[in-house]
Design a protein around this motif. Structure first.
Motif, mmCIF file in Angstrom:
data_model
loop_
_atom_site.group_PDB
_atom_site.id
_atom_site.type_symbol
_atom_site.label_atom_id
_atom_site.label_comp_id
_atom_site.label_asym_id
_atom_site.label_seq_id
_atom_site.Cartn_x
_atom_site.Cartn_y
_atom_site.Cartn_z
ATOM 1 N N GLU A 72 49.353 133.300 32.233
ATOM 2 C CA GLU A 72 50.474 133.530 33.139
ATOM 3 C C GLU A 72 50.391 134.870 33.859
ATOM 4 O O GLU A 72 50.893 135.009 34.965
ATOM 5 N N HIS A 73 49.784 135.877 33.229
ATOM 6 C CA HIS A 73 49.811 137.233 33.771
ATOM 7 C C HIS A 73 48.394 137.728 34.047
ATOM 8 O O HIS A 73 47.444 137.380 33.344
ATOM 9 N N PHE A 74 48.289 138.573 35.070
ATOM 10 C CA PHE A 74 47.022 139.170 35.477
ATOM 11 C C PHE A 74 47.308 140.602 35.916
ATOM 12 O O PHE A 74 48.247 140.848 36.689
ATOM 13 N N VAL A 75 46.504 141.557 35.404
ATOM 14 C CA VAL A 75 46.721 142.970 35.699
ATOM 15 C C VAL A 75 45.395 143.589 36.129
ATOM 16 O O VAL A 75 44.340 143.279 35.571
ATOM 17 N N SER A 76 45.464 144.461 37.136
ATOM 18 C CA SER A 76 44.307 145.232 37.589
ATOM 19 C C SER A 76 44.682 146.712 37.604
ATOM 20 O O SER A 76 45.819 147.070 37.895
ATOM 21 N N VAL A 77 43.699 147.577 37.291
ATOM 22 C CA VAL A 77 43.924 149.025 37.256
ATOM 23 C C VAL A 77 42.808 149.706 38.035
ATOM 24 O O VAL A 77 41.721 149.152 38.213
ATOM 25 N N ASP A 78 43.077 150.930 38.501
ATOM 26 C CA ASP A 78 42.083 151.649 39.299
ATOM 27 C C ASP A 78 41.960 153.090 38.830
ATOM 28 O O ASP A 78 42.630 153.525 37.895
ATOM 29 N N ARG A 79 41.112 153.832 39.508
ATOM 30 C CA ARG A 79 40.820 155.211 39.139
ATOM 31 C C ARG A 79 41.797 156.207 39.746
ATOM 32 O O ARG A 79 41.608 157.424 39.595
ATOM 33 N N SER A 80 42.816 155.727 40.426
ATOM 34 C CA SER A 80 43.831 156.623 40.991
ATOM 35 C C SER A 80 45.172 156.442 40.280
ATOM 36 O O SER A 80 46.228 156.553 40.903
ATOM 37 N N ARG A 81 45.150 156.075 38.977
ATOM 38 C CA ARG A 81 46.325 156.007 38.102
ATOM 39 C C ARG A 81 47.200 154.786 38.353
ATOM 40 O O ARG A 81 48.285 154.690 37.809
ATOM 41 N N ARG A 82 46.782 153.815 39.154
ATOM 42 C CA ARG A 82 47.664 152.718 39.537
ATOM 43 C C ARG A 82 47.338 151.447 38.764
ATOM 44 O O ARG A 82 46.174 151.119 38.545
ATOM 45 N N ALA A 83 48.403 150.744 38.327
ATOM 46 C CA ALA A 83 48.289 149.437 37.675
ATOM 47 C C ALA A 83 49.129 148.435 38.460
ATOM 48 O O ALA A 83 50.248 148.742 38.881
ATOM 49 N N VAL A 84 48.589 147.216 38.653
ATOM 50 C CA VAL A 84 49.263 146.193 39.455
ATOM 51 C C VAL A 84 49.377 144.922 38.616
ATOM 52 O O VAL A 84 48.377 144.432 38.079
ATOM 53 N N LEU A 85 50.604 144.409 38.502
ATOM 54 C CA LEU A 85 50.869 143.131 37.845
ATOM 55 C C LEU A 85 50.990 142.063 38.926
ATOM 56 O O LEU A 85 51.808 142.183 39.840
ATOM 57 N N TRP A 86 50.175 140.987 38.824
ATOM 58 C CA TRP A 86 50.093 139.964 39.863
ATOM 59 C C TRP A 86 50.798 138.688 39.418
ATOM 60 O O TRP A 86 50.899 138.400 38.223
ATOM 61 N N SER A 87 51.245 137.907 40.407
ATOM 62 C CA SER A 87 51.913 136.635 40.160
ATOM 63 C C SER A 87 51.205 135.537 40.932
ATOM 64 O O SER A 87 50.508 135.792 41.925
ATOM 65 N N ASP A 88 51.397 134.276 40.460
ATOM 66 C CA ASP A 88 50.763 133.138 41.119
ATOM 67 C C ASP A 88 51.642 132.525 42.206
ATOM 68 O O ASP A 88 51.251 131.519 42.814
#
Length: 580
Positions: free
Chosen positions: A563-579
């Motif tokens: 149900e859930h998908f998360v991506s993170v980067d090198r600039s401190r940001r995390a993103v929770l995605w939806s379908d």
């Protein structure tokens, strides 16, 4: 005459002549200035005599010339005297400076001796402090060993308690089942007795109301009695089973007892199997939440097996836990204790502990209810890039850039096996009986988990940055620095698929890619801040998520429920995605 004697006398004379010449040269050099001065006086005297013998006119011109020459000489003498005075003053200044420098040199020598004395004192103090530190370190090690022993005893006591509870629950369930069976048999006997008594009463009523009371009618045949009794028993049993309140209450009690018996299970039995089981993963299409999760870049992200908890680890040396509820991430706790950045995080199957690899040459283990590490595994000589739980309880495996793969016993916090390779290890995954590692030399190595010995080497497209296993442990995904993903079927090692896309570029040596929980999709972050998702069945690009990252995406994670998908980067940001 003896010729030998004449030759010796000639040599003797020549030697005397050479000595005399040498003495003349030395003495003439010593009196050379005096000879020149005397020669000048003679010249002047002869000049004066010549003037006296000359006519007056010539004498006057000669005197003038002499005066002129004498004046020039006197001027030169004065100039030379001034130069001598200047040289003498310079010499005095130099002598004064020399004396001053001698004084400073003496002061510096004294300071040097004092510093040497201080250094010696500091060395003595350091030796004393080193001895005290060694004693404290020995005491700490003894205390840690005692603490480990106490913890092992505690774990054994807990295991014994849990085993006893399981046995007590099993005995209780067995007793409940026996009671329910006995109660059920009693109910059936009661129903059969009631059915027989009802048949007798009906037969008595029918015989008293008969219009021709004869001996045949009052005394029926045995076979008729059996038939009527059989039909009546069958009919009355059905009516009683459908309407008797005692029957319903007994059945209800039986099910209640069974339900209570099955509910007596330990917490570990409930947590052995994840709550969320993915039947079909959802492809994310839009961001639900974007947040600055850490103070520095994020290197790792991982969902728990229950899919309701997320862990992120970053270069700020902490791990943050996030509750995943109602389509949002809520900060739950922060786990610290690492002195360097976090490179990898993973939950155990019970959902109680979290393991992390760090740049400080160690791996750390936390309990989720404690922010201080419970175990620290030290022994690598360079940064640890991967740390995973194995399928054996109380064992973990780590990989490092020191070209070793190590197997650890958590009960002893000690390395029990070590394997050495010729290249840096970038990531690890564990199957039922083996450990799989990815390396910078473009090879994937399969290890026997019992002896940590390499049993197989598989080629890769390029330098491996991450590995991931599918849920059924049949497929292995590797992300490489050649900007491609490779999916390998472990049942047939020659069967592999490559996935690429226009614009996708691997952003670093630790970029993480994942397989969806249903094994239908692959996901990885790109250096341009986008997330790419491929379809395994078609081999093509399924989606490119919009640019929500301002820098290279370092890691992605898919929840086990899909149900859930998360991506993170090198600039401190995390993103929770939806379908949707």
């Amino acid at each position: 005459m003896d010729p030998g004697g004449s030759s010796r006398s000639a040599a003797w004379r020549g030697h005397i002549v050479q000595q005399l010449k040498h003495r003349d040269r030395i003495q003439s050099a010593m009196f050379q200035d005096l000879i020149r001065f005397y020669t000048g006086l003679l010249d002047r005297t002869s000049l004066t005599k010549g003037l006296l013998g000359r006519p007056p006119a010539e004498r006057r011109s000669s005197l003038q010339q002499l005066k002129k020459t004498t004046g020039e000489l006197a001027y030169k003498v004065l100039e030379l005297q001034q130069q001598i005075e200047i040289k003498e003053r310079v010499l005095q200044e130099l002598q004064a400076r020399l004396q001053k420098e001698d004084g400073r040199l003496a002061e510096a020598s004294d300071a040097k001796r004092a510093l040497r004395d201080e250094v010696e004192q500091v060395r003595q103090k350091n030796k004393a402090l080193k001895a005290a530190y060694d004693a404290l370190l020995q005491r700490q090690r003894e205390a840690e060993s005692k603490l480990r022993e106490e913890k092992e005893k505690e774990e054994r006591v807990l295991e014994d308690m849990m085993h006893q509870k399981k046995q007590a629950a099993a005995r209780m369930n067995h007793r409940n089942e026996r009671r329910s069976r006995a109660r059920q048999a009693t109910v059936q006997k009661q129903l059969q007795t009631a059915a027989r008594s009802k048949v007798i009463e009906e037969r008595g009523l029918s015989s008293s109301s008969s219009s021709a009371p004869t001996s045949r009618s009052t005394s029926p045949k045995p076979e008729d009695q059996d038939k009527s009794g059989g039909r009546g028993a069958t009919r009355l049993f059905r009516s009683a089973s459908a309407s008797s309140p005692r029957f319903f209450s007994s059945i209800r009690e039986m099910f209640d007892r069974k339900r209570r018996g099955h509910s007596v299970r330990s917490l570990e039995e409930h947590l052995l199997f994840p709550v969320g089981i993915c039947l079909s993963a959802r492809v994310p299409v839009r961001p639900l939440q974007v947040l600055e999760a850490h103070e520095q870049g994020i290197n790792a992200v991982r969902f728990s097996f229950s899919s309701d908890l997320l862990a992120t680890g970053g270069s700020d040396r902490v791990i943050k836990l996030w509750d995943v509820q109602a389509g949002s991430l809520t900060h739950r706790a922060t786990l610290d204790g690492s002195t360097e950045g976090i490179t990898c995080v993973e939950f155990d199957h019970m959902g109680r502990r979290i393991l992390a690899a760090s740049h400080n040459k160690s791996a750390l283990l936390w309990r989720l209810d404690d922010s201080v590490p419970k175990v620290t595994l030290t022994g690598h000589s360079r940064k640890v890039t991967a740390a995973r739980f194995t399928c054996v309880p109380h064992q973990v495996v780590t990989g490092s850039t020191d070209r070793t793969v190590r197997l650890w016993d958590l009960n002893r916090a000690a390395c029990v096996q070590q394997g050495e390779v010729a290249s840096f290890c970038s990531d690890l995954v564990c199957s039922d009986s083996s450990i799989i590692s990815g390396h910078f030399d473009s090879k994937i190595r399969v290890w026997d988990s019992r002896a940590v010995s390499c049993v197989q080497e598989l080629p890769s497209q390029g330098r491996v940055t991450s590995l991931d296993l599918s849920s059924d442990r049949r497929q292995l995904l590797s992300c490489c620095r050649d900007d491609g993903l490779q999916l390998l079927d472990l049942r047939w090692t020659n069967d592999r698929m490559c996935f690429r896309a226009d614009g996708f570029k691997c952003g670093g040596d630790s970029t993480k890619a994942v397989i969806s929980p249903d094994g239908c999709y692959l996901a990885a972050g790109s250096a341009d801040g986008a997330v790419y998702i491929w379809n395994v069945s078609t081999g093509g690009l399924e989606a490119r998520l919009p640019d929500r990252h301002s820098s290279s995406v370092s890691a992605v994670s898919w929840s086990l429920s899909g149900e859930h998908f998360v991506s993170v980067d090198r600039s401190r940001r995390a993103v929770l995605w939806s379908d949707v």
